[in-house]
Design a protein around this motif. Structure first.
Motif, PDB file in Angstrom:
ATOM      1  N   ALA A 186       0.810  -1.382  -0.013  1.00 23.75           N
ATOM      2  CA  ALA A 186       0.115   0.052  -0.030  1.00 23.75           C
ATOM      3  C   ALA A 186       0.960   1.443   0.082  1.00 23.75           C
ATOM      4  N   ASN A 187       1.984   1.187   0.757  1.00 25.67           N
ATOM      5  CA  ASN A 187       2.924   2.411   0.794  1.00 25.67           C
ATOM      6  C   ASN A 187       4.177   1.777   0.910  1.00 25.67           C
ATOM      7  N   PRO A 188       5.352   2.493   0.447  1.00 21.28           N
ATOM      8  CA  PRO A 188       6.576   1.929   0.365  1.00 21.28           C
ATOM      9  C   PRO A 188       7.389   1.918   1.892  1.00 21.28           C
ATOM     10  N   SER A 189       8.011   1.144   1.879  1.00 22.63           N
ATOM     11  CA  SER A 189       9.161   0.873   3.309  1.00 22.63           C
ATOM     12  C   SER A 189      10.445   1.257   2.958  1.00 22.63           C
ATOM     13  N   LYS A 239       3.585   0.651   9.522  1.00 27.85           N
ATOM     14  CA  LYS A 239       4.885   1.231   9.904  1.00 27.85           C
ATOM     15  C   LYS A 239       4.959   2.342  10.789  1.00 27.85           C
ATOM     16  N   ASN A 240       5.903   2.286  11.654  1.00 25.26           N
ATOM     17  CA  ASN A 240       6.135   3.402  12.567  1.00 25.26           C
ATOM     18  C   ASN A 240       4.763   3.719  13.363  1.00 25.26           C
ATOM     19  N   MET A 241       3.876   2.967  13.985  1.00 24.90           N
ATOM     20  CA  MET A 241       2.901   3.235  14.552  1.00 24.90           C
ATOM     21  C   MET A 241       2.297   1.793  15.305  1.00 24.90           C
ATOM     22  N   PRO A 242       1.925   1.776  16.360  1.00 28.93           N
ATOM     23  CA  PRO A 242       1.343   0.617  16.920  1.00 28.93           C
ATOM     24  C   PRO A 242      -0.030   0.217  16.251  1.00 28.93           C
ATOM     25  N   PRO A 243      -0.305  -1.006  15.891  1.00 28.32           N
ATOM     26  CA  PRO A 243      -1.570  -1.229  15.187  1.00 28.32           C
ATOM     27  C   PRO A 243      -2.905  -0.668  16.100  1.00 28.32           C
ATOM     28  N   ALA A 244      -2.530  -0.854  17.365  1.00 28.92           N
ATOM     29  CA  ALA A 244      -3.746  -0.359  18.281  1.00 28.92           C
ATOM     30  C   ALA A 244      -4.162   1.052  17.966  1.00 28.92           C
ATOM     31  N   THR A 245      -3.392   1.999  17.435  1.00 29.20           N
ATOM     32  CA  THR A 245      -3.827   3.139  17.164  1.00 29.20           C
ATOM     33  C   THR A 245      -4.213   3.549  15.891  1.00 29.20           C
ATOM     34  N   LEU A 246      -4.285   2.307  15.016  1.00 26.06           N
ATOM     35  CA  LEU A 246      -4.832   2.614  13.775  1.00 26.06           C
ATOM     36  C   LEU A 246      -6.404   2.273  13.517  1.00 26.06           C
ATOM     37  N   GLU A 247      -6.942   3.363  13.287  1.00 24.71           N
ATOM     38  CA  GLU A 247      -8.376   3.354  13.284  1.00 24.71           C
ATOM     39  C   GLU A 247      -9.072   2.999  11.699  1.00 24.71           C
ATOM     40  N   ASN A 248      -8.429   3.504  10.648  1.00 26.53           N
ATOM     41  CA  ASN A 248      -8.830   3.100   9.543  1.00 26.53           C
ATOM     42  C   ASN A 248      -7.768   2.660   8.580  1.00 26.53           C
ATOM     43  N   THR A 296     -12.176   5.867   1.456  1.00 25.17           N
ATOM     44  CA  THR A 296     -12.337   6.243   0.089  1.00 25.17           C
ATOM     45  C   THR A 296     -11.063   6.948  -0.521  1.00 25.17           C
ATOM     46  N   GLN A 297     -10.411   7.720   0.228  1.00 24.88           N
ATOM     47  CA  GLN A 297      -9.232   8.321  -0.239  1.00 24.88           C
ATOM     48  C   GLN A 297      -8.117   7.463  -0.479  1.00 24.88           C
ATOM     49  N   GLY A 298      -8.037   6.146   0.115  1.00 23.29           N
ATOM     50  CA  GLY A 298      -7.103   5.320  -0.087  1.00 23.29           C
ATOM     51  C   GLY A 298      -6.449   4.846   1.280  1.00 23.29           C
ATOM     52  N   TYR A 299      -5.583   4.036   1.190  1.00 20.96           N
ATOM     53  CA  TYR A 299      -4.826   3.374   2.369  1.00 20.96           C
ATOM     54  C   TYR A 299      -4.221   4.601   3.214  1.00 20.96           C
ATOM     55  N   HIS A 300      -4.276   4.261   4.594  1.00 26.60           N
ATOM     56  CA  HIS A 300      -3.609   5.154   5.668  1.00 26.60           C
ATOM     57  C   HIS A 300      -2.102   4.971   5.175  1.00 26.60           C
ATOM     58  N   PRO A 301      -1.348   6.263   5.390  1.00 31.30           N
ATOM     59  CA  PRO A 301      -0.043   6.536   5.011  1.00 31.30           C
ATOM     60  C   PRO A 301       0.845   5.346   5.669  1.00 31.30           C
ATOM     61  N   HIS A 302       0.600   5.215   6.874  1.00 35.02           N
ATOM     62  CA  HIS A 302       1.339   4.119   7.625  1.00 35.02           C
ATOM     63  C   HIS A 302       1.103   2.639   7.437  1.00 35.02           C
TER      64      HIS A 302
END
Length: 352
Positions: free
Chosen positions: A280-283, A317-326, A330-336
């Protein structure tokens, strides 16, 4: 000037329906398997213990499924994606039979789809690749699509052909090991207390550990797979790109997430299929990867001791998954979000 140098295929060089036989057959060694563990921290005991593997009915300890896939995939890179803009996705990845130390893998690919991009500077190529062992038996097959640069922008666009691909590999098409026999030592070896029966469709596991990708680790892993795509290694070249640095090979992220997901999926002993996947995004070097897993479906298999879980593995990447809400809007993947992988695992059933 010499014309002996092979610079790889550009988009206009692909022909619908052609079959490409990839170079460099690869015999798998114990060194490969040890280095894979060193680079990923993978802990699946089926790929670590010969006595356990044999007690489960395998003739010897099988090679980690993803190591076999990455090596097979690496064979295709010089012909398919060495001039890629990006690898876009996977589908219909089938793990047909185990790969063992001493097996020699060869890979070929058929071009099954072509579509030039509207800018005329690149296009998308779909290929179906098949890997055989030394006995000419298929061990892996998969479809992937990749965006490839054009070398001659004046070259005419091919007719657009976009292949129809299954949403997922059906339970009937999964290659279930007929030789498997459940041994009571498996739970002790994995330290896992949850079996196929214990998982519920819709549940989400946020795995606790993270893994920071170091420059040496991701480049060594990609060399292990003999993937020679320049965007992973040529820092001088990549300085002049919008990214400004080398990209981590997506397979490194897949393996990192698979290893991180061990907590909670200890008894998921083998991969049966990859149904689809998106980077979805580069690493980049220095990123720390975390992982969450959602159970999409579960299937009882013909083998009375085995079941399958269809899982959605999301790398962050660079954030715990527990803090990922979406994960995606419709705008695409979360940048992380760096990986969204739909795959199916083999897991024993309870009470057998």
């Amino acid at each position: 000037m010499s014309t002996k140098i092979n610079t790889g295929r550009f988009f206009e060089h692909f022909v619908l329906g052609e079959t490409i036989q990839h170079a460099t057959p690869r015999t798998i060694t114990t060194g490969d398997t040890a280095l894979y563990i060193a680079l990923t921290g993978a802990r699946n005991p089926l790929h670590c213990s010969t006595p356990l593997a044999q007690s489960l009915g395998y003739p010897q300890m099988p090679v980690d499924d993803l190591l076999a896939f990455h090596i097979a995939f690496g064979k295709t890179v010089p012909d398919i994606s060495v001039n890629a803009v990006a690898n876009l996705g996977y589908a219909d990845v089938r793990f047909i039979q185990p790969v063992y130390v001493g097996d020699t893998l060869t890979t070929s690919s058929e071009v099954i789809g072509l579509k030039q991009n509207s800018n005329g500077k690149s296009g998308v190529v779909w290929v179906r690749s098949t890997t055989l062992n030394q006995q000419q038996q298929p061990v892996l097959s998969w479809v992937r699509w990749v965006m490839v640069h054009k070398k001659n922008q004046e070259a005419p666009a091919p007719d657009t052909v976009i292949p129809e691909l299954p949403e997922f590999v059906s339970p009937e098409s999964l290659a279930v090991p007929a030789h498997f026999k459940l041994n009571n030592s498996l739970g002790t070896a994995t330290a896992g207390q949850y079996w196929w029966d214990d998982y519920e469709v819709g549940e989400c596991m946020r795995h606790p550990s993270g893994l920071t990708i170091n420059e040496s680790d991701h480049t060594m892993a990609t060399h292990l797979y003999q993937n020679n795509a320049r965007l992973h290694f040529d820092a001088h070249l990549m300085k002049s790109t919008p990214q400004g640095q080398c990209l981590v090979y997506g397979g490194v992220v897949i393996s990192a997430c698979r290893a991180l997901s061990y907590e909670g999926l200890e008894n998921a002993i083998a991969i049966l299929a990859i149904n689809g996947g998106t980077h979805a995004n580069p690493s980049y070097s220095g990123d720390t990867i975390y992982c969450l897993t959602k159970v999409l479906d579960k299937w009882a298999l013909p083998h009375p001791e085995l079941g399958a879980l269809r899982l959605r593995m999301v790398g962050v990447k660079n954030m715990p998954p527990a803090t990922l809400e979406n994960i995606k809007t419709t705008q695409g993947y979360h940048p992380h979000v760096v990986l969204d992988l739909d795959y199916t695992v083999l897991i024993p059933r309870k009470g057998n």
